[in-house]
Design an enzyme around this catalytic site. Structure first.
Site, PDB file in Angstrom:
ATOM      1  CE  LYS A 188      -3.317  -2.949   0.037  1.00 26.81           C
ATOM      2  NZ  LYS A 188      -4.274  -3.449   0.977  1.00 26.81           N
TER       3      LYS A 188
HETATM    4  C1  LIG Z   1      -5.237  -4.598   1.301  1.00 31.43           C
HETATM    5  C2  LIG Z   1      -6.697  -4.437   1.373  1.00 31.43           C
HETATM    6  C3  LIG Z   1      -7.452  -4.793   2.498  1.00 31.43           C
HETATM    7  C4  LIG Z   1      -6.861  -5.544   3.642  1.00 31.43           C
HETATM    8  O1  LIG Z   1      -5.780  -4.921   4.192  1.00 31.43           O
HETATM    9  P1  LIG Z   1      -4.898  -5.673   5.303  1.00 31.43           P
HETATM   10  O2  LIG Z   1      -4.234  -4.528   6.017  1.00 31.43           O
HETATM   11  O3  LIG Z   1      -3.937  -6.536   4.563  1.00 31.43           O
HETATM   12  O4  LIG Z   1      -5.821  -6.425   6.169  1.00 31.43           O
HETATM   13  C5  LIG Z   1      -8.798  -4.503   2.513  1.00 31.43           C
HETATM   14  N1  LIG Z   1      -9.395  -3.906   1.475  1.00 31.43           N
HETATM   15  C6  LIG Z   1      -8.716  -3.562   0.365  1.00 31.43           C
HETATM   16  C7  LIG Z   1      -9.434  -2.880  -0.738  1.00 31.43           C
HETATM   17  C8  LIG Z   1      -7.353  -3.833   0.267  1.00 31.43           C
HETATM   18  O5  LIG Z   1      -6.689  -3.538  -0.844  1.00 31.43           O
END
Ligand SMILES: *Cc1c(COP(=O)(O)O)cnc(C)c1O
Length: 384
Positions: A188
């Site tokens: 991210k």
């Molecule tokens: C990455 C992601 C999540 C989950 O994130 P984590 O921190 O890995 O639990 C949820 N929703 C979306 C759209 C994502 O891209």
């Protein structure tokens, strides 16, 4: 090898983590509240609750809004499965709102159409979870207006979108939502290795989420059912979890947050270069709408003419030439687990059509101009 996304870690990040390791507190120390305060300051929301993942944040956000068995939660089929699993964890029933193919985000016309029918059938959703695909905000003003008319709550899944803006204000300020959720997974925008954060302007929702992330246990006298037994005393007043973020993770997240605007600016520069170089008779990048400034977590293009064979060939050939193209996302309703719940191919046609043409090209702050040029040339060679 050029991955589709990659974290940027520098010496300040490393030093921040080492400082925690040398301190008295590896968890439940000062770094988590510092990180939360920094996210409050950055987004302009009133409260931030740090947890060990965005998935956990989505789960406790649903619980704080009293999502339970018998309730309906609607989200986008083009997202990671966590966006809808959170409702299933609470025993609720999930349904999806098809996307706008140009942006990949929840289509508000389709949302309204479905709300009108749901109202007639007395099956209105309790919560709607718009997902800011690739870091571009959904049409939150419209979704918020519909929430006032139809009486649902809103959780923004902004896992892709820290550093993004909507109507010139930071995503996460919760102007048009009850709760907004960020992810700090390494792919991210900024990372805490694993981690997530929920922001809200509602002090009651904030307190509920604070309790839920740590076993539902309180040490606050006024929340207890009887006078404290002494300085050791605590009470469990709801059924919570261990979803806490550690101080090691928080220190990394806090250090990364100082660089979020630089990261996003770099992503924009590279995304603009892609847009400039890519042959738009072959592929179209996701359309950027007025009033949005994407965090550009992902750079997604769609084949001019969606086609399963060509789509597969493009991603496969990119990989054979050391470019890790990816696809975000496989429509959630087509996952076997969801098909077993009753969903089937054909339920959300825009999402399925999008899936046959969407390819994520590499984008991260340390990607070079030469690498973008190489990716573009390779895409053109494969497609022409
Ligand atoms: C990455 C992601 C999540 C989950 O994130 P984590 O921190 O890995 O639990 C949820 N929703 C979306 C759209 C994502 O891209």
């Amino acid at each position: 090898m050029i991955p589709y996304g990659k974290q940027s870690i520098d010496q300040t990040d490393i030093d921040a983590v080492i400082d925690v390791l040398n301190s008295d507190w590896l968890t439940q120390g000062p770094k988590v509240p510092q990180f939360e305060k920094a996210v409050v300051d950055y987004t302009g929301s009133k409260n931030a609750i740090a947890v060990n993942s965005a998935t956990s944040a989505l789960h406790i956000a649903c619980l704080a809004l009293n999502v339970a068995a018998g309730d309906l939660v609607w989200t986008s089929p083009i997202s990671f499965v966590a966006s809808s699993n959170c409702a299933l964890y609470c025993g609720a029933t999930v349904d999806f709102i098809d996307i706008n193919q140009a942006t990949g985000n929840m289509c508000t016309i389709e949302l309204e159409r479905k709300l009108i029918i749901a109202k007639k059938n007395e099956q209105l959703p309790k919560v709607i979870i718009p997902v800011h695909l690739a870091g571009q905000s959904c049409d939150m003003k419209r979704i918020y207006a519909l929430s006032l008319e139809y009486g649902f709550s809103i959780i923004e899944d902004a896992s892709h979108a820290i550093g993004a803006k909507y109507q010139n204000k930071p995503v996460g300020n919760c102007q048009y939502s009850d709760i907004c959720v960020f992810s700090f997974h390494p792919v991210k925008i900024i990372t805490s290795a694993e981690g997530g954060m929920a922001t809200t302007n509602d002090p009651e929702l904030a307190r509920k989420m604070q309790l839920l992330r740590s076993h539902g246990v309180t040490s606050v006298d006024t929340e207890m059912t009887e006078p404290s037994h002494g300085p050791w005393y605590y009470q469990q007043i709801s059924l919570g979890f261990n979803y806490r973020m550690s101080d090691i993770h928080a220190a990394l997240g806090l250090s990364q947050l100082q660089k979020v605007d630089t990261f996003v600016a770099k992503r924009h520069k590279l995304a603009n270069l892609y847009v400039e170089l890519l042959d738009d008779t072959l592929v179209t990048p996701l359309v950027q709408t007025n009033n949005t400034y994407s965090a550009y977590h992902l750079f997604i293009v769609q084949l001019k003419v969606p086609c399963k064979t060509k789509h597969r060939e493009l991603v496969t050939q990119l990989r054979s030439q050391n470019i890790i193209g990816h696809v975000h996302y496989i429509p959630i309703h087509l996952q076997p687990y969801y098909q077993a719940l009753g969903f089937e191919p054909g339920d959300y046609l825009n999402a399925e059509c999008y899936y046959d043409g969407a390819v994520t090209l590499p984008l991260y702050p340390e990607l070079t101009i030469e690498q973008v040029q190489y990716v573009v040339k390779t895409v053109h060679d494969i497609l022409s």
